[in-house]
Design a protein around this motif. Structure first.
Motif, short mmCIF file in Angstrom:
data_model
loop_
_atom_site.label_atom_id
_atom_site.label_comp_id
_atom_site.label_asym_id
_atom_site.label_seq_id
_atom_site.Cartn_x
_atom_site.Cartn_y
_atom_site.Cartn_z
N LEU A 170 1.18 -1.20 0.33
CA LEU A 170 0.00 0.44 -0.41
C LEU A 170 1.11 1.18 0.67
CD1 LEU A 170 -2.30 -1.29 2.47
CD2 LEU A 170 -2.24 -1.16 0.27
N LEU A 171 0.28 2.17 -0.61
CA LEU A 171 1.17 3.22 -0.88
C LEU A 171 0.72 5.02 -1.42
CD1 LEU A 171 3.61 1.90 -4.49
CD2 LEU A 171 4.68 2.25 -1.49
N GLY A 172 1.71 5.64 -0.56
CA GLY A 172 1.21 7.26 -0.91
C GLY A 172 1.79 7.56 -1.97
N MET A 173 0.82 9.19 -2.61
CA MET A 173 2.07 9.58 -3.37
C MET A 173 1.74 11.09 -2.85
SD MET A 173 -0.29 11.25 -6.47
CE MET A 173 -1.22 12.69 -5.72
N GLY A 174 2.93 11.26 -3.17
CA GLY A 174 3.75 12.68 -2.31
C GLY A 174 3.72 14.10 -3.00
N PRO A 175 3.31 15.53 -2.92
CA PRO A 175 3.07 16.27 -3.64
C PRO A 175 3.52 16.48 -4.97
CG PRO A 175 3.76 17.27 -1.78
CD PRO A 175 3.41 15.28 -1.69
N ASP A 176 5.49 16.06 -4.82
CA ASP A 176 6.06 16.17 -5.64
C ASP A 176 6.29 14.49 -6.44
OD1 ASP A 176 7.09 14.14 -4.18
OD2 ASP A 176 9.15 15.07 -3.74
N GLY A 177 5.31 13.68 -6.49
CA GLY A 177 5.30 12.66 -7.14
C GLY A 177 5.72 11.66 -6.46
N HIS A 178 5.95 11.55 -5.61
CA HIS A 178 7.26 10.86 -4.97
C HIS A 178 6.05 9.74 -4.46
CE1 HIS A 178 6.97 12.73 -0.85
NE2 HIS A 178 7.46 11.70 -0.16
N THR A 179 6.81 8.66 -3.82
CA THR A 179 6.25 7.32 -3.28
C THR A 179 7.52 6.82 -2.40
OG1 THR A 179 4.93 5.86 -3.73
CG2 THR A 179 6.38 5.67 -4.80
N CYS A 180 7.07 5.92 -1.06
CA CYS A 180 7.79 5.81 -0.12
C CYS A 180 8.86 6.71 0.14
CB CYS A 180 8.60 4.13 -0.80
SG CYS A 180 7.83 3.01 -0.80
N GLY B 157 -6.70 18.63 -3.81
CA GLY B 157 -4.70 19.26 -4.20
C GLY B 157 -3.98 18.49 -4.63
N LYS B 158 -4.16 16.58 -4.69
CA LYS B 158 -3.92 15.98 -5.50
C LYS B 158 -4.04 15.96 -6.68
CE LYS B 158 -2.15 13.30 -1.89
NZ LYS B 158 -1.06 13.28 -1.51
N GLN B 159 -4.33 16.75 -7.65
CA GLN B 159 -5.34 16.64 -8.61
C GLN B 159 -4.12 16.78 -10.05
OE1 GLN B 159 -8.14 19.51 -10.30
NE2 GLN B 159 -10.02 18.31 -8.69
N ASP B 160 -3.27 17.79 -10.40
CA ASP B 160 -2.18 18.09 -10.82
C ASP B 160 -1.31 16.91 -10.81
OD1 ASP B 160 -3.27 20.19 -11.61
OD2 ASP B 160 -2.30 22.05 -10.06
N MET B 161 -0.68 16.26 -9.44
CA MET B 161 0.09 15.90 -9.51
C MET B 161 -0.86 14.51 -10.31
SD MET B 161 2.97 14.56 -9.08
CE MET B 161 3.69 16.05 -8.79
N LEU B 162 -1.98 14.31 -9.68
CA LEU B 162 -2.48 12.31 -10.36
C LEU B 162 -2.27 12.90 -12.06
CD1 LEU B 162 -3.38 9.82 -9.28
CD2 LEU B 162 -5.80 10.84 -9.15
N HIS B 163 -2.70 13.68 -12.36
CA HIS B 163 -3.17 13.60 -13.91
C HIS B 163 -1.57 13.37 -14.93
CE1 HIS B 163 -3.25 15.85 -17.85
NE2 HIS B 163 -3.02 16.57 -17.54
N ASN B 164 -0.72 13.70 -13.37
CA ASN B 164 0.57 13.89 -14.41
C ASN B 164 1.15 12.33 -14.22
OD1 ASN B 164 1.09 16.80 -14.94
ND2 ASN B 164 1.94 17.06 -12.53
N ILE B 165 1.04 11.64 -13.40
CA ILE B 165 1.68 10.25 -13.12
C ILE B 165 1.22 9.31 -13.57
CG2 ILE B 165 1.43 8.20 -11.33
CD1 ILE B 165 1.73 10.90 -9.16
N LEU B 166 -0.72 9.76 -14.36
CA LEU B 166 -1.17 8.34 -15.14
C LEU B 166 -1.21 8.65 -16.38
CD1 LEU B 166 -4.33 7.88 -12.66
CD2 LEU B 166 -1.97 6.04 -13.07
#
Length: 309
Positions: free
Chosen positions: A167-177, A228-237
């Motif tokens: 199970l993972l989270g998504m940081g505001p800069d796109g980091h995880t772990c 607040g996650k919209q822009d980064m989630l868009h970039n990641i996916l």
């Protein structure tokens, strides 16, 4: 020949409570599959907002806590009762309220801490103590890797540990772990657990899973909620070619990566969504089972072709 990883599966939910309930059912489903196949459920947890999204687990029937082996996908080099500890956050959110034995929860070894780490773990490393602090962090990471080896060696003869669920989270800069954009650890190809002394996000000193572990899991699941996650989630996916750390989590087939997000977080995402059905029923047509059946069919066809020659 290893098969390429499948694209992510994106689940979206109108409200956070629906996300949390569905996530809990997803975990129960993963647990059931794992125990049926191997008699144990191996899961890795993260910190941030994730622990509070796991509280629904305490309300579900059918959770076989005695079969769980719990690890942490990353951890801060702080005492286990410290506010920055991911273990501490998960313990307060749900682990302390369920019948799981402490020895089933694998934490970093605080016996390896220097005195300075015990006293003030988030303080800057003092001049002249750099080598000592680095040696400490390496020892802690190596010890955690040994815990992985000990847990997976008997049941898994593969080269890498194969978690049932991470199970993972998504940081505001796109980091995880504790894998951050542009950091040298993104290219770590040998170690399962690595230390980091210069995390861009405090506290600076941590240990983390590397992609050698993340990308050999049966399931990785990200959880993200809020506008607040919209822009980064868009970039990641939608822009995986940018190579953000979250985008690089792509378990080798038959493993899959899932996203559990609310509608607010998914507001700008163009990536196709998948209807979530497991909350009503569990069946053999979930993506993992479909992928495994596909692999078996392809292998059977290859064998049959070879035999016919």
């Amino acid at each position: 020949m290893p098969q390429a990883s499948a694209p992510p599966v994106l689940y979206t939910f109108p409200e956070t409570d629906q996300l949390q309930t569905s996530l809990a059912n997803f975990i129960r489903k993963a647990q059931g599959d794992a125990i049926a196949h191997r008699g144990v459920f191996t899961i890795a947890l993260s910190g941030g907002s994730l622990p509070n999204n796991l509280k629904e687990l305490t309300k579900l029937d059918g959770i076989q806590w005695d079969k769980w082996q719990v690890f942490f996908a990353d951890e801060r080099i702080v005492p286990l009762d410290h506010p920055e500890s991911n273990y501490n956050a998960c313990a307060k959110a749900f682990l302390d309220g369920v019948p799981i034995k402490r020895e089933q929860i694998h934490t970093l070894n605080t016996d390896l801490f220097r005195e300075q780490t015990r006293i003030d773990p988030t303080a800057e490393i003092k001049p002249g103590e750099e080598d000592e602090a680095e040696s400490e962090a390496v020892d802690i990471a190596d010890d955690y890797e040994k815990q992985l080896v000990s847990t997976f060696a008997g049941a898994n003869a593969a080269r890498y540990p194969t978690f049932d669920l991470i199970l993972l989270g998504m940081g505001p800069d796109g980091h995880t772990c504790s894998l951050f954009p542009g950091h040298e650890l993104l290219a770590e190809n040998d170690r399962w657990i690595a230390e980091i002394q210069d995390s861009p996000k405090p506290p600076k000193r941590r240990i983390t899973f590397t992609y050698q572990v993340l990308n050999h899991a049966f399931r990785c699941a990200f959880v993200a909620a809020g506008e607040g996650k919209q822009d980064m989630l868009h970039n990641i996916l939608d822009k995986p070619e940018e190579g953000l750390p979250c985008s690089r989590v792509r378990p080798a087939s038959p493993g899959l990566v899932f996203w559990f997000v609310d509608d607010a977080a998914a507001g700008k995402v163009q990536f196709p969504k998948t209807e979530y059905k497991w909350i009503e029923r569990a069946s053999d047509d979930d993506p993992i089972s479909v992928e495994r059946k596909k692999m078996k069919s392809e292998m059977d066809a290859a064998v049959a072709e070879a035999d016919s020659k």
